[in-house]
Design a protein around this motif. Structure first.
Motif, short mmCIF file in Angstrom:
data_model
loop_
_atom_site.label_atom_id
_atom_site.label_comp_id
_atom_site.label_asym_id
_atom_site.label_seq_id
_atom_site.Cartn_x
_atom_site.Cartn_y
_atom_site.Cartn_z
N LEU A 169 26.39 12.87 20.83
CA LEU A 169 26.96 13.76 21.83
C LEU A 169 27.67 12.98 22.93
N GLY A 170 28.93 13.32 23.15
CA GLY A 170 29.65 12.73 24.28
C GLY A 170 29.50 13.56 25.53
N ALA A 171 29.24 14.87 25.32
CA ALA A 171 29.08 15.78 26.45
C ALA A 171 28.21 16.96 26.05
N VAL A 172 27.58 17.57 27.04
CA VAL A 172 26.80 18.79 26.84
C VAL A 172 27.21 19.77 27.93
N ILE A 173 27.47 21.01 27.53
CA ILE A 173 27.91 22.02 28.48
C ILE A 173 26.86 23.12 28.63
N GLY A 174 26.81 23.70 29.82
CA GLY A 174 25.92 24.82 30.08
C GLY A 174 26.72 26.10 30.22
N LYS A 175 26.06 27.12 30.73
CA LYS A 175 26.68 28.43 30.89
C LYS A 175 26.99 28.68 32.36
N PHE A 176 28.05 29.45 32.62
CA PHE A 176 28.33 29.85 33.99
C PHE A 176 28.33 31.37 34.07
N ARG A 177 27.79 31.88 35.15
CA ARG A 177 27.70 33.32 35.38
C ARG A 177 28.46 33.69 36.65
N THR A 178 28.81 34.96 36.76
CA THR A 178 29.57 35.45 37.90
C THR A 178 28.63 35.85 39.03
N ARG A 179 28.68 35.11 40.12
CA ARG A 179 27.78 35.35 41.25
C ARG A 179 28.13 36.62 42.01
N ASN A 180 29.42 36.92 42.10
CA ASN A 180 29.88 38.07 42.88
C ASN A 180 30.36 39.22 42.00
N LYS A 181 29.68 39.43 40.87
CA LYS A 181 30.15 40.41 39.88
C LYS A 181 30.14 41.84 40.41
N HIS A 182 29.33 42.15 41.41
CA HIS A 182 29.25 43.51 41.92
C HIS A 182 30.23 43.78 43.07
N LYS A 183 31.08 42.80 43.38
CA LYS A 183 31.97 42.95 44.53
C LYS A 183 32.96 44.10 44.34
N ASN A 184 33.65 44.13 43.23
CA ASN A 184 34.63 45.19 42.95
C ASN A 184 34.87 45.26 41.45
N ILE A 185 35.77 46.13 41.03
CA ILE A 185 35.99 46.32 39.59
C ILE A 185 36.60 45.07 38.95
N LEU A 186 37.38 44.30 39.71
CA LEU A 186 37.96 43.07 39.17
C LEU A 186 36.86 42.07 38.82
N THR A 187 35.92 41.86 39.72
CA THR A 187 34.84 40.90 39.44
C THR A 187 33.94 41.40 38.31
N SER A 260 21.05 26.36 30.31
CA SER A 260 21.48 25.70 31.54
C SER A 260 22.51 26.60 32.22
N VAL A 261 22.13 27.18 33.35
CA VAL A 261 22.96 28.22 33.97
C VAL A 261 23.35 27.86 35.40
N THR A 262 24.61 28.08 35.70
CA THR A 262 25.07 28.00 37.09
C THR A 262 25.79 29.29 37.43
N TRP A 263 25.72 29.68 38.69
CA TRP A 263 26.37 30.90 39.16
C TRP A 263 27.55 30.50 40.02
N GLU A 264 28.72 31.08 39.74
CA GLU A 264 29.91 30.69 40.46
C GLU A 264 30.64 31.91 41.02
N GLN A 265 31.43 31.66 42.03
CA GLN A 265 32.21 32.74 42.65
C GLN A 265 33.53 32.90 41.91
N GLU A 266 33.86 34.14 41.58
CA GLU A 266 35.11 34.43 40.89
C GLU A 266 36.10 35.10 41.85
N PRO A 267 37.39 35.08 41.51
CA PRO A 267 38.40 35.72 42.38
C PRO A 267 38.07 37.18 42.66
N GLU A 268 38.31 37.59 43.90
CA GLU A 268 38.00 38.96 44.30
C GLU A 268 39.26 39.79 44.54
N THR A 269 40.42 39.17 44.42
CA THR A 269 41.68 39.90 44.56
C THR A 269 42.60 39.58 43.39
N ILE A 270 43.51 40.50 43.08
CA ILE A 270 44.44 40.31 41.97
C ILE A 270 45.31 39.08 42.20
#
Length: 418
Positions: A169-187, A260-270
């Protein structure tokens, strides 16, 4: 097929393209589900001794989020004497420097380094910042997190335990989740999209093809790997995809650890979403152009599927969806007449159902995400969010080729935080 008109051929081409991609994704979704079932037997098998790990966080004007990110990284469930955190505060003009220094003063006993660059040494994008950071790093392994991330306490340890046990293995990746998923319909749309991508494109490809690619965050590399590669490609604004291809070219593998999980902020505007996704498209076109020239040379043949798959998803599928929708609507209102020798309405409905089915399969793998609300949102996404990707694809292609014609360096766009 005799007597078909030009619009009939376009419609047939669109339907065939859509069905091809949807069927591939269904197969990948099934592969992802198999991977999910296997992952249920995951055991937290701790190491007798943990290696020294350097965590790099590139940050440019991240004052709104960097404090929470740094504190979560300093609180990881990993031996403190075997971990260092390096934040590359890359030519920031906001209060990032003061926030970072304040945290450093409070966490004085921790191995925490701040690298402040200016417009001469820095300000040239994420790849350049990572190169600056890894050259200062002391670890045998290099972990990367984006500046808006809140990793779960076990995230790093799961990555380390996996890569240490497999020399291939040269690299191992985990999962990312949307931290602000309830902000609006876009998230909410983005949350569904990212989960689908990870279970279809990451887990599915890993199960069926032994292939997955590095995301922008929550992954770990061997130091020897990054040194052999000569660091990150500073011309690549999709540095994660680009370095994945080079790792495979070296003959090393990458694997996916969804625990392996991290939570990240996603764009909140178009507007922010469009800029971020356009950068992704431009970056992936750069990678496609770079590797298509030597596609069948060396050990990178494994990424042939990736090249064809992402090209199809970004361009062929999205274009076909829009064309079929336009012709379908015009046909409903009798503006044009479709003369294909079958019930195109049924075929179109079946493709729509297939889209919802593949998304539903992936949502069922995440606790709390497989409810009726998300399935309803997935149904809406076909007509809205998916169509927006066509705009992104066009903007990305125009931007890439415009830069190439005028010999401009691709400009890094940092996602605006909220």
């Amino acid at each position: 097929m005799k007597g078909l008109k030009f619009t009939d051929y376009i419609f047939l081409f669109s339907l065939i393209s859509i069905w091809a991609i949807l069927l591939i994704n269904i197969i990948l979704a099934i592969g992802g589900y198999i991977y999910y079932l296997k992952s249920l037997s995951f055991k937290d098998e701790k190491l007798n001794e943990y290696p020294f790990v350097s965590i790099l966080v590139p940050a440019h004007n991240e004052g709104k989020v960097i404090g929470k990110t740094v504190e979560s990284l300093l609180s990881l469930d990993y031996p403190r004497d075997k971990m260092e955190l390096i934040v590359i505060n890359d030519n920031s003009s906001d209060n990032s420097k003061d926030i970072l220094q304040s945290i450093k003063d409070r966490y004085g006993r921790y191995n925490f380094t701040i690298i402040n660059t200016d417009n001469i040494t820095g300000g040239k994008g994420k790849s350049n910042a990572l190169n600056i950071g890894y050259q200062k790093a002391k670890g045998d392994f290099i972990a990367i997190y984006d500046a808006d991330n809140t990793p779960e306490k076990t995230a790093l340890r799961y990555l380390v335990q996996t890569i240490v046990r497999d020399e291939s293995l040269g690299a191992v990746i985990g999962k990312f989740r949307t931290r602000n998923k309830h902000k609006n319909i876009l998230t909410k749309f983005i949350n569904i999209e990212t989960l689908s991508f990870q279970w279809i494109a990451q887990a599915g490809r890993k199960q069926l093809l032994g292939l997955c690619t590095i995301p922008g965050t929550n992954f770990i590399l061997r130091r020897t790997t990054i040194e052999k590669l000569g660091g990150w490609d500073t011309k690549a604004i999709a540095e994660d995809t680009e370095i994945s291809f080079r790792i495979y070219k070296m003959g090393q593998r990458i694997t996916y650890v969804p625990q392996s999980v991290t939570w990240e902020q996603e764009p909140e505007t178009i507007n922010v979403w469009l800029k971020q996704r356009t950068r992704w498209v431009k970056g992936n076109i750069y990678v496609l152009v770079k590797y298509i020239k030597n596609l069948f040379k060396g050990k990178q043949n494994i990424v042939l599927f990736d090249i064809l798959y992402f090209f199809s998803v970004y361009f062929l599928f999205l274009t076909s969806v829009v064309l079929s929708d336009i012709i379908f609507v015009l046909g409903i209102f009798k503006i044009i007449e479709i003369n294909v020798p079958f019930n195109f309405f049924v075929i179109w409905i079946l493709s729509y159902v297939l889209f919802i089915l593949q998304v539903s399969i992936t949502l069922s793998m995440e606790k709390g995400e497989g409810g009726l609300e998300n399935i309803f949102l997935a149904a809406i996404m076909y007509f809205s969010y998916s169509q927006m990707w066509l705009v992104v694809a066009i903007k990305g292609m125009i931007g890439y080729f415009s830069d190439a014609i005028h010999k401009r360096e691709a400009k890094w766009y940092k996602t605006e935080r909220f």
